[in-house]
Design a protein around this motif. Sequence first.
Motif, PDB file in Angstrom:
ATOM      1  N   ASP A  20       3.532  -2.563  10.421  1.00  0.00           N
ATOM      2  CA  ASP A  20       2.578  -2.361   9.326  1.00  0.00           C
ATOM      3  C   ASP A  20       1.971  -3.670   8.840  1.00  0.00           C
ATOM      4  OD1 ASP A  20       5.164  -3.050   8.319  1.00  0.00           O
ATOM      5  OD2 ASP A  20       4.522  -2.445   6.319  1.00  0.00           O
TER       6      ASP A  20
ATOM      7  N   TYR B  60      -9.893  -6.725   5.220  1.00  0.00           N
ATOM      8  CA  TYR B  60     -10.125  -6.446   3.804  1.00  0.00           C
ATOM      9  C   TYR B  60     -10.716  -7.644   3.075  1.00  0.00           C
ATOM     10  CZ  TYR B  60      -7.552  -2.217   4.777  1.00  0.00           C
ATOM     11  OH  TYR B  60      -7.165  -1.009   5.317  1.00  0.00           O
TER      12      TYR B  60
ATOM     13  N   GLN C 222      -8.249  -3.997  -0.973  1.00  0.00           N
ATOM     14  CA  GLN C 222      -7.420  -2.819  -1.171  1.00  0.00           C
ATOM     15  C   GLN C 222      -6.752  -2.847  -2.555  1.00  0.00           C
ATOM     16  OE1 GLN C 222      -6.050  -0.160   1.569  1.00  0.00           O
ATOM     17  NE2 GLN C 222      -8.233  -0.447   1.317  1.00  0.00           N
TER      18      GLN C 222
ATOM     19  N   ASP D 296      -3.708  -5.373  -3.913  1.00  0.00           N
ATOM     20  CA  ASP D 296      -3.671  -6.611  -3.140  1.00  0.00           C
ATOM     21  C   ASP D 296      -4.201  -7.772  -3.974  1.00  0.00           C
ATOM     22  OD1 ASP D 296      -3.053  -8.072  -0.904  1.00  0.00           O
ATOM     23  OD2 ASP D 296      -4.195  -6.816   0.472  1.00  0.00           O
TER      24      ASP D 296
ATOM     25  N   SER E 172       1.183  -4.249  -8.040  1.00  0.00           N
ATOM     26  CA  SER E 172       1.586  -3.057  -7.299  1.00  0.00           C
ATOM     27  C   SER E 172       2.980  -2.653  -7.748  1.00  0.00           C
ATOM     28  CB  SER E 172       1.595  -3.321  -5.792  1.00  0.00           C
ATOM     29  OG  SER E 172       2.634  -4.245  -5.446  1.00  0.00           O
TER      30      SER E 172
ATOM     31  N   ILE F 113       1.968   2.693  -3.378  1.00  0.00           N
ATOM     32  CA  ILE F 113       1.018   3.503  -4.138  1.00  0.00           C
ATOM     33  C   ILE F 113       1.184   4.979  -3.782  1.00  0.00           C
ATOM     34  CG2 ILE F 113      -1.452   3.936  -4.543  1.00  0.00           C
ATOM     35  CD1 ILE F 113      -1.902   0.942  -3.974  1.00  0.00           C
ATOM     36  N   GLU F 114       1.521   5.240  -2.532  1.00  0.00           N
ATOM     37  CA  GLU F 114       1.640   6.620  -2.050  1.00  0.00           C
ATOM     38  C   GLU F 114       3.032   7.202  -2.274  1.00  0.00           C
ATOM     39  OE1 GLU F 114       0.700   6.050   2.029  1.00  0.00           O
ATOM     40  OE2 GLU F 114      -1.391   5.471   1.653  1.00  0.00           O
TER      41      GLU F 114
ATOM     42  N   ARG G 282       0.820  -1.217   0.000  1.00  0.00           N
ATOM     43  CA  ARG G 282       0.000   0.000   0.000  1.00  0.00           C
ATOM     44  C   ARG G 282       0.849   1.259   0.000  1.00  0.00           C
ATOM     45  NH1 ARG G 282      -3.064  -3.428   4.237  1.00  0.00           N
ATOM     46  NH2 ARG G 282      -4.330  -4.694   2.824  1.00  0.00           N
ATOM     47  N   HIS G 283       1.976   1.240   0.721  1.00  0.00           N
ATOM     48  CA  HIS G 283       2.851   2.411   0.758  1.00  0.00           C
ATOM     49  C   HIS G 283       3.439   2.706  -0.622  1.00  0.00           C
ATOM     50  CE1 HIS G 283       5.401   5.405   2.643  1.00  0.00           C
ATOM     51  NE2 HIS G 283       6.482   4.844   2.122  1.00  0.00           N
TER      52      HIS G 283
END
Length: 333
Positions: free
Chosen positions: A190, A209, A290, A293, A150, A93-94, A90-91
């Motif tokens: 995390d 999720y 998410q 994922d 990802s 993506i940011e 997820r990180h």
Amino acid sequence: MPKTLVTGAAGFIGFHLCQRLLAEGHEVIGLDAITDYYDVSLKRDRIAQLENERFTFVKGRVETRGLLMDLFAQHCFDYAFHLAAQAGVRHSIEQPRDYLESNIAGTFELLEAARAHPPKHMLIASTSSAYGSNTEMPYVETMRTDHQMSFYAATKKATESMAHSYAHLYDLPITMFRFFTVYGPWGRPDMALFKFTKAILQGEAIDVYNRGDMMRDFTYVDDLVEALERLAPLAPQRGAPACAEDSLSPVAPWRVLNIGNGSPVQLTAFIEAIEAATGLTAKQNLLPMQPGDVPATWADTTLLTALAGDAQHTPVTEGVRRFVAWYRAYYAV
């Protein structure tokens, strides 16, 4: 006494690997940048646990030009474990640039250093996320892996290709490891186990999720590092496959290898194991999947067994119990 480099030594897996190598008599040089991606005090406490006359800690970023070259020139490593990376689906993506610099540029620096000062074997961490959108289970190392979900997974797949080119061009023996959902004491904050345990003990709800309809091949960290330690002296050799299912390259001393438990566990069962270990019932926020994922991961471990023999497989209930006991002790809960 083998001299061994471990990058990412203050990280979750790197810390446990250093402990294992020291116990087996290695002289270990541990490199880590102690970044603030998560609590730096946890990383420092891991390093403090490694205090040993055969352990040397070096603080620095793997992507720093010349740092790894200097270490390889100074120490003439027998083995090099490359675990340093920016982690987290997820990180990525940011903050994708973090992954470009640490994962790709950092691996390039390692490969250049190894080209100049070759170790007996380089062992480089990849990820089960490299399998991307594949839906056929279990994942086998010889599957095509063209569709990562990802940017994190894309950078790790890129490092596999980079390493293969160096193995081919410079005859460097390299094993790439695809890890499957590693968990255990001293784990990353995390990761799901850490977040779930913290929330449950504080009486807070956990975010679940895909409404719990997910499966993971949860791999206990002690099982993983035992496999890594066994595999260190087993460098790939051109034209010498270990079994019919070997992913050994036809043009390089390079292979990719799954390290997992070999049996997927439903996320709901994983949560039940945490509830049993804490003696509490989880409050659950059921949420959609998410971005980036995947609904399931499951490792075929045929090649791992052929290379390293039968490995220990810690049951999820026991592994979770050990993590919760560590968490309670470490945070005085």
